[in-house]
Design a protein around this motif. Sequence first.
Motif, PDB file in Angstrom:
ATOM      1  N   SER A  36       5.695 -16.270  -7.553  1.00 62.86           N
ATOM      2  CA  SER A  36       5.575 -15.789  -6.182  1.00 62.86           C
ATOM      3  C   SER A  36       5.303 -16.994  -5.288  1.00 62.86           C
ATOM      4  N   PRO A  37       5.581 -16.869  -3.972  1.00 67.87           N
ATOM      5  CA  PRO A  37       5.378 -18.018  -3.085  1.00 67.87           C
ATOM      6  C   PRO A  37       3.943 -18.533  -3.112  1.00 67.87           C
ATOM      7  N   CYS A  38       2.985 -17.651  -3.337  1.00 68.25           N
ATOM      8  CA  CYS A  38       1.584 -18.079  -3.326  1.00 68.25           C
ATOM      9  C   CYS A  38       1.148 -18.576  -4.705  1.00 68.25           C
ATOM     10  N   SER A  39       2.060 -18.496  -5.667  1.00 70.57           N
ATOM     11  CA  SER A  39       1.774 -18.932  -7.044  1.00 70.57           C
ATOM     12  C   SER A  39       0.692 -18.097  -7.725  1.00 70.57           C
ATOM     13  N   SER A  40       0.330 -16.967  -7.131  1.00 68.84           N
ATOM     14  CA  SER A  40      -0.683 -16.119  -7.760  1.00 68.84           C
ATOM     15  C   SER A  40      -0.115 -15.325  -8.914  1.00 68.84           C
ATOM     16  N   LEU A  41       1.189 -15.293  -8.960  1.00 74.58           N
ATOM     17  CA  LEU A  41       1.863 -14.482  -9.954  1.00 74.58           C
ATOM     18  C   LEU A  41       3.023 -15.303 -10.488  1.00 74.58           C
ATOM     19  N   SER A  42       3.032 -15.546 -11.797  1.00 76.96           N
ATOM     20  CA  SER A  42       4.128 -16.330 -12.329  1.00 76.96           C
ATOM     21  C   SER A  42       4.438 -15.904 -13.755  1.00 76.96           C
ATOM     22  N   LEU A  43       5.600 -16.296 -14.183  1.00 72.99           N
ATOM     23  CA  LEU A  43       6.066 -15.941 -15.520  1.00 72.99           C
ATOM     24  C   LEU A  43       6.405 -17.236 -16.239  1.00 72.99           C
ATOM     25  N   ALA A  44       5.754 -17.446 -17.364  1.00 72.11           N
ATOM     26  CA  ALA A  44       6.034 -18.652 -18.139  1.00 72.11           C
ATOM     27  C   ALA A  44       5.889 -18.336 -19.616  1.00 72.11           C
ATOM     28  N   LEU A  56      -3.801 -13.559  -4.165  1.00 73.37           N
ATOM     29  CA  LEU A  56      -2.668 -12.724  -3.746  1.00 73.37           C
ATOM     30  C   LEU A  56      -2.827 -12.381  -2.272  1.00 73.37           C
ATOM     31  N   PRO A  57      -1.719 -12.286  -1.540  1.00 74.67           N
ATOM     32  CA  PRO A  57      -1.850 -11.847  -0.148  1.00 74.67           C
ATOM     33  C   PRO A  57      -2.411 -10.425  -0.105  1.00 74.67           C
ATOM     34  N   PRO A  58      -3.182 -10.097   0.920  1.00 76.98           N
ATOM     35  CA  PRO A  58      -3.832  -8.776   0.969  1.00 76.98           C
ATOM     36  C   PRO A  58      -2.844  -7.622   1.050  1.00 76.98           C
ATOM     37  N   THR A  59      -1.593  -7.923   1.384  1.00 76.48           N
ATOM     38  CA  THR A  59      -0.604  -6.841   1.465  1.00 76.48           C
ATOM     39  C   THR A  59      -0.189  -6.343   0.090  1.00 76.48           C
ATOM     40  N   ILE A  60      -0.405  -7.164  -0.924  1.00 79.51           N
ATOM     41  CA  ILE A  60      -0.016  -6.755  -2.274  1.00 79.51           C
ATOM     42  C   ILE A  60      -1.181  -5.985  -2.888  1.00 79.51           C
ATOM     43  N   LYS A  61      -0.944  -4.691  -3.140  1.00 85.52           N
ATOM     44  CA  LYS A  61      -2.022  -3.830  -3.623  1.00 85.52           C
ATOM     45  C   LYS A  61      -1.845  -3.419  -5.078  1.00 85.52           C
ATOM     46  N   ARG A  62      -0.679  -3.711  -5.621  1.00 83.58           N
ATOM     47  CA  ARG A  62      -0.377  -3.152  -6.933  1.00 83.58           C
ATOM     48  C   ARG A  62       0.605  -4.062  -7.660  1.00 83.58           C
ATOM     49  N   ARG A  94      10.050 -11.387  -2.710  1.00 82.71           N
ATOM     50  CA  ARG A  94       9.606 -12.609  -3.400  1.00 82.71           C
ATOM     51  C   ARG A  94       8.492 -12.275  -4.390  1.00 82.71           C
ATOM     52  N   TYR A  95       8.015 -11.041  -4.311  1.00 81.94           N
ATOM     53  CA  TYR A  95       6.987 -10.608  -5.264  1.00 81.94           C
ATOM     54  C   TYR A  95       7.572  -9.754  -6.383  1.00 81.94           C
ATOM     55  N   PHE A  96       8.849  -9.916  -6.595  1.00 79.00           N
ATOM     56  CA  PHE A  96       9.494  -9.359  -7.781  1.00 79.00           C
ATOM     57  C   PHE A  96       9.674 -10.551  -8.727  1.00 79.00           C
ATOM     58  N   ILE A  97       8.833 -10.603  -9.734  1.00 81.02           N
ATOM     59  CA  ILE A  97       8.824 -11.769 -10.620  1.00 81.02           C
ATOM     60  C   ILE A  97       9.586 -11.417 -11.895  1.00 81.02           C
ATOM     61  N   PHE A  98      10.616 -12.161 -12.154  1.00 75.94           N
ATOM     62  CA  PHE A  98      11.432 -11.920 -13.348  1.00 75.94           C
ATOM     63  C   PHE A  98      12.054 -13.238 -13.770  1.00 75.94           C
ATOM     64  N   TYR A  99      12.933 -13.171 -14.758  1.00 72.65           N
ATOM     65  CA  TYR A  99      13.423 -14.427 -15.337  1.00 72.65           C
ATOM     66  C   TYR A  99      14.115 -15.337 -14.337  1.00 72.65           C
ATOM     67  N   ASN A 100      14.604 -14.767 -13.251  1.00 72.32           N
ATOM     68  CA  ASN A 100      15.313 -15.607 -12.297  1.00 72.32           C
ATOM     69  C   ASN A 100      14.474 -15.964 -11.070  1.00 72.32           C
ATOM     70  N   GLN A 101      13.276 -15.456 -11.011  1.00 72.54           N
ATOM     71  CA  GLN A 101      12.344 -15.792  -9.931  1.00 72.54           C
ATOM     72  C   GLN A 101      10.963 -15.812 -10.575  1.00 72.54           C
ATOM     73  N   ALA A 136       0.823  -1.217   0.000  1.00 69.08           N
ATOM     74  CA  ALA A 136       0.000   0.000   0.000  1.00 69.08           C
ATOM     75  C   ALA A 136       0.855   1.264   0.000  1.00 69.08           C
ATOM     76  N   ASP A 137       2.083   1.150   0.471  1.00 70.00           N
ATOM     77  CA  ASP A 137       2.951   2.319   0.512  1.00 70.00           C
ATOM     78  C   ASP A 137       3.794   2.473  -0.752  1.00 70.00           C
ATOM     79  N   GLY A 138       3.504   1.635  -1.749  1.00 74.56           N
ATOM     80  CA  GLY A 138       4.256   1.745  -2.996  1.00 74.56           C
ATOM     81  C   GLY A 138       5.615   1.085  -2.945  1.00 74.56           C
ATOM     82  N   ARG A 139       5.783   0.183  -1.982  1.00 72.89           N
ATOM     83  CA  ARG A 139       7.101  -0.428  -1.832  1.00 72.89           C
ATOM     84  C   ARG A 139       7.089  -1.916  -2.127  1.00 72.89           C
ATOM     85  N   LEU A 140       8.237  -2.362  -2.576  1.00 76.11           N
ATOM     86  CA  LEU A 140       8.432  -3.794  -2.756  1.00 76.11           C
ATOM     87  C   LEU A 140       8.887  -4.315  -1.399  1.00 76.11           C
TER      88      LEU A 140
END
Lengths: 399, 191
Positions: free
Chosen positions: A60-68, A79-85, A50-57, A42-46
């Motif tokens: 996300s731990p909750c699998s709500s966000l993935s790159l394939a 997504l966990p409620p802490t992730i707002k954006r 673990r919620y920085f998803i890129f070629y090397n990660q 909510a504060d605009g921060r990472l």
Amino acid sequence: MEITRGQKLKLPDASIGGVFDVIIDASAPGMTIDKSCFGIDADGRLSDDRYFIFYNQKASPCSSLSLADGAFKVNLSTLPPTIKRLVFVITIDGVGTMSALGQSSFRLVEAGVEKVMFPFSGSDFASEKAVMVAEVYFKDTWRLAAVGQGFTGGLSALLKHFGGQETTQVVPPPAPPVPPAPPAPTAAPKVNLSKVTLEKRGDSRKISLAKKSSSVPIHINLQWDEPNKGGEPAAKAGGFLSGLFSQKSSAVDLDLGCMYRLKSGDMGVIQPLGGYFGADSESPWIRLDKDDRTGAAADGENMYVHRPETIDLMVVFALIYSGTARFSSVNGRVSIKDGETETEIRLNNPDDGKRLCAVARIHSDGGDIRIVKDELYFTDHKACDEHYGFGFRWVAGKK
Amino acid sequence: MAVSLTKGGNVSLSKEAPGLKAVLVGLGWDARATDGADFDLDASLFMLGENGKVRSDLDFIFYNNLKSADGSVVHTGDNRTGAGEGDDEAIKIDLTKVPANVARMVVSVTIHEADARRQNFGMVRNAFIRVVNQADNREIARYDLSEDASVETAMIFGEIYRSGPDWKFKAVGQGYKGGLGPLAASFGVNV
């Protein structure tokens, strides 16, 4: 539905539910463009990297966000409620700017059906090297905004944007923008057995890999002097406290190490701390020989790079692991031998009080590699990482 | 506690702040965090008669005409970047001095050189308008435009209008095509 930069919409208004794919098509001739997604609080921060998803990660731990296969898969409901954006980003790895982008697009696809398309191109940008293309964010309901704004400072500027000041660490010094490598002093010296000194920050030297005999690794050597030998070491100035803290600092332990990212995408850190010595015959084909705890070993600490052609970026660093953090008292020097040429880099602009010195940067340059003297000082690994934009996760360690 | 309005909502300033004499209309937005030309937003105010038009060009209060002829409306000046906390631009209104034939005061914001800089309100973060009681600096009403701002380059943020003996404030959030010139022309200003 097609949207333009600055446009916003509520996902329900576009009949988009919580599960969809995001596909970014962006390319430019001769440029490598990476796609990533930042899950921001909510504060605009990472706040959770673990919620920085890129070629090397890639997930996300909750699998709500993935790159394939170049597409992001999103499930907003898990997504966990802490992730707002969720900010979808493109970055340029290496040379070039976003102004060179060809016709590009951001597409939101649900169950195989394209729901929203945001077209953009190089004419929307100038010298940006990282662009926030679009974001999906929660404000009463989930929404989408076409952002199309970025940073000339690339990924590191972006990381700073998403929470530079959140850590309690001392912020790295305003790193002088690394000047573009000066035009190579035409034709690397053909003289064998030559010694090249990279005198100033930004000085560089290209190593031709075509000529390099593959059996001889590039040899990186770190040497320093034990400050006690010359009598009173470090801690003269600074008064009572610094005297107190430096009492046990007679032995300075300087470590040689590197952060690397291979063209394969593999990345990591090689250093005595944690016992990461690398490997000769498998990825990363970089090996550190030993941990000289005192500076007494005649041949210092050595690192061997067997497959320089696999390197995308390698930052060679020297770390004062124990003892007073005073690079001025140890006379550090690094030599990099490729075949019969030796490149010498002296740490002649020491910044006392900072423990880590990024001595040189080795990066791919066409089919060859280039060594650039950086000699940038950082408080710790994390600050160094942030400057170069590797994006590692750091925890405290002890030998 | 200030009344938080959504688009189209209104509030009676006179009821929220009994005895209200003078207000400050504050406008704010976040300075650009990304690289590129700054967001230079300009606030303007139109003093309108019952017919929805200015009585004369002097009723158009903006960066080149900071004060109304009667002195009731004063624009505190131009902020070019949005840097700094709180209000980026402010307009002070002495409600007791506003002439009786002024029925509404429309507050608009336009993006300077929006076309040349290829900017729009959707690119600006955290734009707001708020009305503050000058007597005690208490915020009476606030309207956060962020989610209502999109590809417009000129927007009417809000208006202060008469309702019998009272003053009310309405959160408008209406985009307007074209820049400040066409907007001013629509209110009868000769531009």
